[in-house]
Design an enzyme around this catalytic site. Structure first.
Site, PDB file in Angstrom:
ATOM      1  N   HIS A 239      13.316 109.022  37.053  1.00 37.03           N
ATOM      2  CA  HIS A 239      14.430 108.387  36.337  1.00 37.03           C
ATOM      3  C   HIS A 239      14.858 107.062  36.961  1.00 37.03           C
ATOM      4  O   HIS A 239      15.300 106.156  36.274  1.00 37.03           O
ATOM      5  CB  HIS A 239      15.626 109.345  36.248  1.00 37.03           C
ATOM      6  CG  HIS A 239      16.423 109.463  37.504  1.00 37.03           C
ATOM      7  ND1 HIS A 239      15.973 110.154  38.616  1.00 37.03           N
ATOM      8  CD2 HIS A 239      17.639 108.965  37.841  1.00 37.03           C
ATOM      9  CE1 HIS A 239      16.878 110.082  39.572  1.00 37.03           C
ATOM     10  NE2 HIS A 239      17.898 109.365  39.141  1.00 37.03           N
ATOM     11  N   LYS A 243      14.484 101.172  39.865  1.00 42.95           N
ATOM     12  CA  LYS A 243      15.185 100.682  41.058  1.00 42.95           C
ATOM     13  C   LYS A 243      14.248 100.000  42.043  1.00 42.95           C
ATOM     14  O   LYS A 243      14.704  99.308  42.954  1.00 42.95           O
ATOM     15  CB  LYS A 243      15.934 101.823  41.754  1.00 42.95           C
ATOM     16  CG  LYS A 243      17.289 102.110  41.140  1.00 42.95           C
ATOM     17  CD  LYS A 243      18.113 103.046  42.001  1.00 42.95           C
ATOM     18  CE  LYS A 243      19.513 103.236  41.405  1.00 42.95           C
ATOM     19  NZ  LYS A 243      20.299 104.232  42.157  1.00 42.95           N
ATOM     20  N   HIS A 292      19.674 108.113  31.479  1.00 43.69           N
ATOM     21  CA  HIS A 292      20.546 108.812  32.420  1.00 43.69           C
ATOM     22  C   HIS A 292      21.851 108.085  32.730  1.00 43.69           C
ATOM     23  O   HIS A 292      22.747 108.670  33.349  1.00 43.69           O
ATOM     24  CB  HIS A 292      19.792 109.154  33.714  1.00 43.69           C
ATOM     25  CG  HIS A 292      19.416 107.968  34.558  1.00 43.69           C
ATOM     26  ND1 HIS A 292      18.309 107.187  34.319  1.00 43.69           N
ATOM     27  CD2 HIS A 292      19.996 107.429  35.667  1.00 43.69           C
ATOM     28  CE1 HIS A 292      18.216 106.239  35.222  1.00 43.69           C
ATOM     29  NE2 HIS A 292      19.237 106.349  36.059  1.00 43.69           N
ATOM     30  N   HIS A 293      21.997 106.823  32.323  1.00 42.62           N
ATOM     31  CA  HIS A 293      23.279 106.117  32.491  1.00 42.62           C
ATOM     32  C   HIS A 293      23.962 105.828  31.149  1.00 42.62           C
ATOM     33  O   HIS A 293      24.947 105.097  31.105  1.00 42.62           O
ATOM     34  CB  HIS A 293      23.079 104.814  33.258  1.00 42.62           C
ATOM     35  CG  HIS A 293      22.962 105.011  34.743  1.00 42.62           C
ATOM     36  ND1 HIS A 293      23.999 105.494  35.512  1.00 42.62           N
ATOM     37  CD2 HIS A 293      21.916 104.799  35.591  1.00 42.62           C
ATOM     38  CE1 HIS A 293      23.597 105.572  36.777  1.00 42.62           C
ATOM     39  NE2 HIS A 293      22.346 105.162  36.851  1.00 42.62           N
TER      40      HIS A 293
END
Length: 371
Positions: A239, A243, A292-293
């Site tokens: 996920h 990043k 997920h955000h």
């Protein structure tokens, strides 16, 4: 990609089979996979190392970490110590003192390709790179040096290394190999990338692993079928893949982020989606990992999706991500205990941001484990 491209050209020059070429490209693309883990371990010991290529290449720890990371990677044929010895010099003057043909051939190829790519990226001209090979001939397999110099004489070899062309050139060379894996087997691969992602920052050292484990508990609680269970574990592992593009200086910043820095953080699920959507069969995993955000009331990021286009599994991962983040140390605060984290999440659910039923179930599932 440059290292993989040069490695592939060298391998074809010396007569590698298609299957060996496929594996070599995979090893080459992953040759520095242990860099972030080694940087983090050194930082944990109070040693700060510059992230420029010269400093990183001088750390034997990244070879050790990289070899461990790839223990379960499904190469067509597993070869021992390729990553561990990819900085060994032919004359035995490398990190571990291995010399000559005792160094795996894959390692010898990657070593030469790695330095050629570094020299090229540093701004050296083609003649300078060729001169550097000759000046450092003691470091390399003589047959590979000869192959490299022959390739270097062709203008197209250098043109293909340009940012505009290198990916296309590499893809064109890669043998077309098709393999089938079930999602349980694929999870062995996703765990490798999970470890690389988590090593990005000391404050996310077990973030993806923690989310994957907790997602597993919740999937079992909801009695998901086996395929969905493993798909969710893979999605949890990956996920935060985006990043890897976010600078560590932003991830580790103890103070308030600037607007531009926060925008960079907000971009990471977008990059996760762009990476995963290229993989056939990952359609559902891509959705769950990339959402997920997002928030049920449309206040999330990066797409501002709402309850009408966020399925239940996306809502689960969003809740687990929040819980995991609240219960682990961050540069700006200490980890929260279970009850405080759940109370915050219940407030978010009351505001229509996250799924209330999942929050309640997480309270039941983790109340005894996390206190």
């Amino acid at each position: 990609m440059r290292v993989a491209y040069i490695s592939a050209r060298l391998a074809k020059k010396i007569g590698f089979s298609e299957s060996s070429l496929f594996d070599l490209i995979s090893y080459s693309l992953l040759h520095d996979n242990g860099v972030m883990a080694s940087l983090r371990k050194m930082k944990d010991k109070g040693v700060t190392i510059s992230t420029d290529s010269g400093a990183v290449e001088a750390m034997p720890l990244h070879c050790i970490e990289g070899e461990k990371n790839l223990a379960n990677f499904p190469f067509l044929m597993k070869r021992e110590n390729v990553i561990l010895y990819h900085h060994e010099n032919y004359d035995g003057s490398g990190f571990f003192g291995i010399a000559g043909n005792k160094i795996p051939i894959f390692s010898r190829i990657i070593h030469l390709a790695d330095l050629m790519a570094i020299w090229y990226s540093s701004g050296m001209g083609t003649d300078q790179v060729m001169d550097s090979i000759v000046q450092n001939v003691h470091m390399f397999d003589p047959d590979l040096c000869e192959a490299a110099l022959e390739l270097s004489a062709n203008v197209e070899f250098w043109l293909d290394l340009n940012d505009m062309f290198v990916q296309r050139a590499l893809v064109a060379m890669q043998p077309k190999v098709s393999r089938e894996f079930d999602f349980r087997k694929l999870r062995e691969i996703s765990q490798i990338f999970s470890r690389i992602i988590d090593a990005k920052s000391p404050f996310t050292g077990s973030h993806s692993r923690g989310i994957s484990e907790k997602t597993g508990f919740i999937c079992q609680y909801y009695e998901f079928d086996e395929q969905t269970y493993w798909q969710m574990r893979v999605a949890a592992d990956l996920h935060d893949l985006g990043k890897l593009i976010v600078p560590s200086s932003i991830l580790d910043k103890p103070g308030k982020l600037s607007r531009d820095e926060f925008r960079m953080i907000q971009a990471h699920p977008y990059y996760t989606r762009k990476i995963l959507e290229r993989i056939d069969g990952f359609e559902e995993i891509t959705e769950w990992a990339s959402n997920h955000h997002e928030k049920l009331n449309g206040s999330g990021y990066p797409y501002g999706r709402d309850s009408s286009n966020l399925d239940f599994n996306s809502r689960i991962l969003a809740c687990v991500d929040i819980y995991q983040a609240l219960t682990e140390d961050r540069p700006y605060r200490k980890a929260m205990e279970h009850r405080k984290a759940i109370n915050i999440m219940k407030d978010m659910a009351a505001q229509g941001q996250i799924e209330a039923s999942v929050t309640e179930d997480m309270d039941s599932i983790f109340s005894g484990v996390m206190n």
